[in-house]
Design an enzyme around this catalytic site. Structure first.
Site, PDB file in Angstrom:
ATOM      1  N   ILE A  13     -31.236  -1.004   8.450  1.00 64.82           N
ATOM      2  CA  ILE A  13     -31.263  -2.006   7.382  1.00 64.82           C
ATOM      3  C   ILE A  13     -30.790  -3.369   7.906  1.00 64.82           C
ATOM      4  O   ILE A  13     -31.327  -4.416   7.518  1.00 64.82           O
ATOM      5  CB  ILE A  13     -30.383  -1.534   6.198  1.00 64.82           C
ATOM      6  CG1 ILE A  13     -30.942  -0.226   5.604  1.00 64.82           C
ATOM      7  CG2 ILE A  13     -30.290  -2.602   5.127  1.00 64.82           C
ATOM      8  CD1 ILE A  13     -30.018   0.441   4.575  1.00 64.82           C
ATOM      9  N   SER A 128     -21.982   1.143  -0.903  1.00 63.54           N
ATOM     10  CA  SER A 128     -22.867   2.250  -1.294  1.00 63.54           C
ATOM     11  C   SER A 128     -22.513   2.709  -2.698  1.00 63.54           C
ATOM     12  O   SER A 128     -21.337   2.716  -3.083  1.00 63.54           O
ATOM     13  CB  SER A 128     -22.719   3.414  -0.327  1.00 63.54           C
ATOM     14  OG  SER A 128     -23.443   4.529  -0.793  1.00 63.54           O
ATOM     15  N   TYR A 151     -17.535   9.368   3.549  1.00 62.47           N
ATOM     16  CA  TYR A 151     -18.450   8.236   3.362  1.00 62.47           C
ATOM     17  C   TYR A 151     -18.161   7.583   2.006  1.00 62.47           C
ATOM     18  O   TYR A 151     -17.973   6.358   1.922  1.00 62.47           O
ATOM     19  CB  TYR A 151     -19.898   8.727   3.448  1.00 62.47           C
ATOM     20  CG  TYR A 151     -20.922   7.619   3.371  1.00 62.47           C
ATOM     21  CD1 TYR A 151     -21.101   6.735   4.421  1.00 62.47           C
ATOM     22  CD2 TYR A 151     -21.714   7.455   2.232  1.00 62.47           C
ATOM     23  CE1 TYR A 151     -22.043   5.712   4.350  1.00 62.47           C
ATOM     24  CE2 TYR A 151     -22.653   6.440   2.154  1.00 62.47           C
ATOM     25  CZ  TYR A 151     -22.814   5.570   3.220  1.00 62.47           C
ATOM     26  OH  TYR A 151     -23.739   4.564   3.143  1.00 62.47           O
TER      27      TYR A 151
END
Ligand code: NAP
Length: 227
Positions: A13, A128, A151
């Site tokens: 990305i 995220s 994460y």
């Protein structure tokens, strides 16, 4: 000319975000921890390269010093470098938090003197929705079934740091973004995601905000994302 630094931009990305911002006329510095991969990406795109390992204080300071010497300021900083650890133990936790969260402090602190010299300083944190307490607790959302504790937790921290920087640095925009599930090396094991080109557009949308743009938000392509 807008001067932009993107961390972890040698692939995925970040690379695509660099390509799109170059098209918009930005002077883009590709930050990459590996010189060979970073130089190759920069040459392909017509960008500049700085060696930048977000977990290494000396590397971060040296990268910002290079940009300072060449440009005298930084207009846009994109915290994009990230890792997704699937094991759950102490070393994996340290790696996750170091790369995904501590790096936000490390790179932002080194960049602040340069950002303060910009007339439209703008910091975008690629966070995220896996770090959204709302999404992780919502059975209607895919994040509900995502067993990625490290994460998620490190991205929650990245989002929270963005909010705190937005408050403590009122002259600089700080926004966190969920770019959308994307097919990159990070998600290859899951076989999911859309092309990086689409997700990079979401990041670019925040990277090109003008002086009156918002700060302290968490967004995806649909708009504000609940915390
Ligand atoms: P990717 O293709 O794996 O790219 C990650 C990038 O981060 C690589 O350039 C990698 O460099 C770099 N990186 C890792 N550790 C670093 C370090 N210590 N110093 C500097 N660079 C480092 O993954 P991606 O999907 O493009 O991810 C980009 C960002 O989007 C991440 O923050 C990720 O969490 C976030 N994101 C991704 C998705 C998704 O669905 N893919 C969804 C939401 C958010 P190397 O090549 O050297 O490893």
């Amino acid at each position: 000319m807008t001067v932009t630094l993107i961390t972890g931009a040698n692939k995925g990305i970040g690379y695509e975000t660099a390509r799109q911002l170059l098209e918009l006329g930005h002077t883009v510095y590709i930050g990459a921890r590996d010189t060979e991969r970073g130089e190759k990406a920069a040459a392909e795109l017509g960008a500049r390269f700085v060696q930048l390992d977000v977990t290494d204080e000396a590397s971060v300071r040296s990268a910002l010093a290079t940009i300072d010497a060449a440009e005298g300021r930084l207009d846009v900083l994109i915290h994009n470098a990230g890792v997704l650890e699937t094991t759950l133990d102490g070393p994996a936790a340290l790696r996750s938090f170091d790369t995904n969260a501590v790096s936000i402090v490390r790179v932002t602190e080194a960049a602040l003197p340069l950002l303060r010299r910009s007339s439209n300083a703008n910091v975008v944190t690629v966070s995220s929705s896996a770090g959204s307490f709302w999404a992780v607790n919502n059975p209607e959302r895919p994040e509900f079934n995502l067993p990625l504790a490290l994460y998620s937790a490190s991205k929650s921290a990245a989002t929270m740091l963005t909010v705190h920087y937005a408050k403590s640095q009122p002259g600089i925009k700080f926004n966190a973004v969920e770019p959308g599930t994307t097919a990159t090396d990070m998600t290859a094991a899951f076989g999911i995601g859309r092309p990086a080109e689409q997700s990079a557009r979401v990041i670019v949308g925040l990277a090109v905000l003008d002086e009156s743009g918002p700060s302290g938000t968490f967004q995806d392509e649909a708009g504000h994302l609940p915390w």
